[in-house]
Motif scaffolding. Structure first.
Motif, PDB file in Angstrom:
ATOM      1  N   HIS A 112     -10.276   6.932  -6.536  1.00 15.60           N
ATOM      2  CA  HIS A 112      -9.633   8.240  -6.725  1.00 15.60           C
ATOM      3  C   HIS A 112      -8.723   8.574  -5.536  1.00 15.60           C
ATOM      4  O   HIS A 112      -7.620   9.100  -5.727  1.00 15.60           O
ATOM      5  N   ALA A 113      -9.193   8.266  -4.336  1.00 15.29           N
ATOM      6  CA  ALA A 113      -8.388   8.537  -3.139  1.00 15.29           C
ATOM      7  C   ALA A 113      -7.118   7.683  -3.139  1.00 15.29           C
ATOM      8  O   ALA A 113      -6.023   8.172  -2.830  1.00 15.29           O
ATOM      9  N   ILE A 114      -7.243   6.418  -3.519  1.00 13.82           N
ATOM     10  CA  ILE A 114      -6.079   5.537  -3.569  1.00 13.82           C
ATOM     11  C   ILE A 114      -5.128   5.983  -4.677  1.00 13.82           C
ATOM     12  O   ILE A 114      -3.911   6.009  -4.494  1.00 13.82           O
ATOM     13  N   ASP A 115      -5.675   6.368  -5.832  1.00  8.02           N
ATOM     14  CA  ASP A 115      -4.844   6.868  -6.925  1.00  8.02           C
ATOM     15  C   ASP A 115      -4.047   8.087  -6.472  1.00  8.02           C
ATOM     16  O   ASP A 115      -2.839   8.186  -6.720  1.00  8.02           O
ATOM     17  N   ALA A 116      -4.711   9.010  -5.802  1.00  4.56           N
ATOM     18  CA  ALA A 116      -4.024  10.215  -5.313  1.00  4.56           C
ATOM     19  C   ALA A 116      -2.938   9.832  -4.308  1.00  4.56           C
ATOM     20  O   ALA A 116      -1.841  10.403  -4.324  1.00  4.56           O
ATOM     21  N   THR A 117      -3.218   8.853  -3.473  1.00  6.95           N
ATOM     22  CA  THR A 117      -2.235   8.395  -2.494  1.00  6.95           C
ATOM     23  C   THR A 117      -1.035   7.759  -3.181  1.00  6.95           C
ATOM     24  O   THR A 117       0.113   8.043  -2.834  1.00  6.95           O
ATOM     25  N   LEU A 118      -1.292   6.909  -4.174  1.00 10.21           N
ATOM     26  CA  LEU A 118      -0.194   6.246  -4.873  1.00 10.21           C
ATOM     27  C   LEU A 118       0.719   7.251  -5.568  1.00 10.21           C
ATOM     28  O   LEU A 118       1.928   7.040  -5.640  1.00 10.21           O
ATOM     29  N   ARG A 119       0.149   8.350  -6.057  1.00  9.39           N
ATOM     30  CA  ARG A 119       0.963   9.360  -6.724  1.00  9.39           C
ATOM     31  C   ARG A 119       1.896  10.083  -5.766  1.00  9.39           C
ATOM     32  O   ARG A 119       2.863  10.707  -6.187  1.00  9.39           O
ATOM     33  N   THR A 120       1.621  10.002  -4.459  1.00 11.93           N
ATOM     34  CA  THR A 120       2.496  10.641  -3.478  1.00 11.93           C
ATOM     35  C   THR A 120       3.650   9.730  -3.058  1.00 11.93           C
ATOM     36  O   THR A 120       4.591  10.202  -2.428  1.00 11.93           O
ATOM     37  N   VAL A 153      11.249  -5.552  -1.073  1.00 11.60           N
ATOM     38  CA  VAL A 153       9.895  -5.606  -1.649  1.00 11.60           C
ATOM     39  C   VAL A 153       8.866  -5.547  -0.532  1.00 11.60           C
ATOM     40  O   VAL A 153       7.891  -4.796  -0.619  1.00 11.60           O
ATOM     41  N   LYS A 154       9.075  -6.302   0.516  1.00 11.19           N
ATOM     42  CA  LYS A 154       8.128  -6.318   1.645  1.00 11.19           C
ATOM     43  C   LYS A 154       8.037  -4.938   2.304  1.00 11.19           C
ATOM     44  O   LYS A 154       6.950  -4.492   2.667  1.00 11.19           O
ATOM     45  N   ARG A 155       9.171  -4.257   2.429  1.00 11.43           N
ATOM     46  CA  ARG A 155       9.173  -2.911   3.019  1.00 11.43           C
ATOM     47  C   ARG A 155       8.375  -1.942   2.160  1.00 11.43           C
ATOM     48  O   ARG A 155       7.573  -1.151   2.664  1.00 11.43           O
ATOM     49  N   HIS A 156       8.593  -1.992   0.838  1.00 11.36           N
ATOM     50  CA  HIS A 156       7.853  -1.116  -0.073  1.00 11.36           C
ATOM     51  C   HIS A 156       6.358  -1.434  -0.036  1.00 11.36           C
ATOM     52  O   HIS A 156       5.522  -0.525  -0.056  1.00 11.36           O
ATOM     53  N   MET A 157       6.021  -2.704   0.002  1.00 11.33           N
ATOM     54  CA  MET A 157       4.605  -3.093   0.045  1.00 11.33           C
ATOM     55  C   MET A 157       3.955  -2.627   1.342  1.00 11.33           C
ATOM     56  O   MET A 157       2.819  -2.142   1.323  1.00 11.33           O
ATOM     57  N   GLN A 158       4.666  -2.762   2.448  1.00  7.96           N
ATOM     58  CA  GLN A 158       4.118  -2.296   3.723  1.00  7.96           C
ATOM     59  C   GLN A 158       3.854  -0.794   3.671  1.00  7.96           C
ATOM     60  O   GLN A 158       2.805  -0.319   4.101  1.00  7.96           O
ATOM     61  N   LYS A 159       4.792  -0.059   3.097  1.00  8.70           N
ATOM     62  CA  LYS A 159       4.646   1.394   2.983  1.00  8.70           C
ATOM     63  C   LYS A 159       3.430   1.742   2.116  1.00  8.70           C
ATOM     64  O   LYS A 159       2.611   2.598   2.473  1.00  8.70           O
ATOM     65  N   ALA A 160       3.295   1.080   0.964  1.00 12.96           N
ATOM     66  CA  ALA A 160       2.190   1.368   0.046  1.00 12.96           C
ATOM     67  C   ALA A 160       0.850   0.956   0.645  1.00 12.96           C
ATOM     68  O   ALA A 160      -0.132   1.705   0.562  1.00 12.96           O
ATOM     69  N   LEU A 161       0.793  -0.220   1.221  1.00 12.69           N
ATOM     70  CA  LEU A 161      -0.473  -0.692   1.807  1.00 12.69           C
ATOM     71  C   LEU A 161      -0.894   0.173   2.989  1.00 12.69           C
ATOM     72  O   LEU A 161      -2.082   0.456   3.163  1.00 12.69           O
ATOM     73  N   THR A 162       0.063   0.600   3.790  1.00 19.69           N
ATOM     74  CA  THR A 162      -0.253   1.487   4.913  1.00 19.69           C
ATOM     75  C   THR A 162      -0.809   2.814   4.397  1.00 19.69           C
ATOM     76  O   THR A 162      -1.813   3.321   4.913  1.00 19.69           O
ATOM     77  N   ALA A 163      -0.187   3.374   3.358  1.00 20.63           N
ATOM     78  CA  ALA A 163      -0.660   4.634   2.784  1.00 20.63           C
ATOM     79  C   ALA A 163      -2.077   4.474   2.228  1.00 20.63           C
ATOM     80  O   ALA A 163      -2.936   5.350   2.419  1.00 20.63           O
ATOM     81  N   CYS A 164      -2.338   3.350   1.557  1.00 22.64           N
ATOM     82  CA  CYS A 164      -3.684   3.110   1.004  1.00 22.64           C
ATOM     83  C   CYS A 164      -4.712   2.934   2.118  1.00 22.64           C
ATOM     84  O   CYS A 164      -5.833   3.430   2.020  1.00 22.64           O
ATOM     85  N   LEU A 165      -4.335   2.228   3.172  1.00 27.20           N
ATOM     86  CA  LEU A 165      -5.249   2.029   4.297  1.00 27.20           C
ATOM     87  C   LEU A 165      -5.578   3.361   4.960  1.00 27.20           C
ATOM     88  O   LEU A 165      -6.748   3.639   5.260  1.00 27.20           O
TER      89      LEU A 165
END
Length: 173
Positions: A112-120, A153-165
């Motif tokens: 749920h926390a990751i889902d909420a993060t991804l929506r941002t 793609v790598k920049r977007h992945m870094q941004k998403a993975l950092t937000a999830c972490l």
């Protein structure tokens, strides 16, 4: 927040008395059961009380209550869909690998926390993350599909993975 920024207690009490029954019925129709409706009606008034609206509810309090409740209903269905998807995966596991109820609860909270993060995240970042993590696509394939460079793609992945972490660390704390 200073107490003067909140709605006065008598305003909240009147609002609750005047509109709780109506809101509960409205939510029951949307959700199909009185238990979830009662929870979301409660959450709606908690949101009203925690808001910074010391000036009152305006001329149409039902409009604000409906707006808040609609958001809570959307969140409710999103959470329910995520839980059902997770439980469907767990149901396919061999018995020895099925997580305990406590572990399942922790996993669901984290999801749920990751889902909420991804929506941002920006839409493109979220799409790239989901293509990688859920569709199992390689970065080069994502770049081709999205018509962007591999570096993008790598920049977007870094941004998403950092937000999830960060979401995970905040949630685990």
């Amino acid at each position: 927040m200073p107490p003067s920024d909140f709605l006065p207690a008598d305003t909240v009490t009147k609002l609750y008395r005047d509109h709780h029954g109506w809101l509960s019925i409205w939510l029951r129709k949307k959700l199909g059961n009185s238990f979830d409706a009662a929870d979301l009606a409660h959450d709606t008034f908690v949101r009203v009380m925690s808001g910074r609206r010391k000036d009152g509810m305006g001329a149409e309090p039902r409009a604000l209550l409906t707006h808040i409740a609609r958001g809570l209903v959307v969140d409710h269905w999103r959470r329910r869909a995520l839980e059902e998807a997770y439980l469907a995966v767990v149901a396919q596991l061999p018995a020895p690998e099925v997580p305990s109820p406590e572990v399942r609860a922790l996993i669901l909270e984290t999801l749920h926390a990751i889902d909420a993060t991804l929506r941002t995240l920006p839409v493109k970042t979220r799409e790239i993350f989901l293509m990688s993590q859920f569709d199992g696509m390689a970065y080069a394939d994502i770049a081709h599909c999205q018509r962007v460079s591999l570096a993008t793609v790598k920049r977007h992945m870094q941004k998403a993975l950092t937000a999830c972490l960060i979401a995970y660390q905040v949630h685990a704390a």
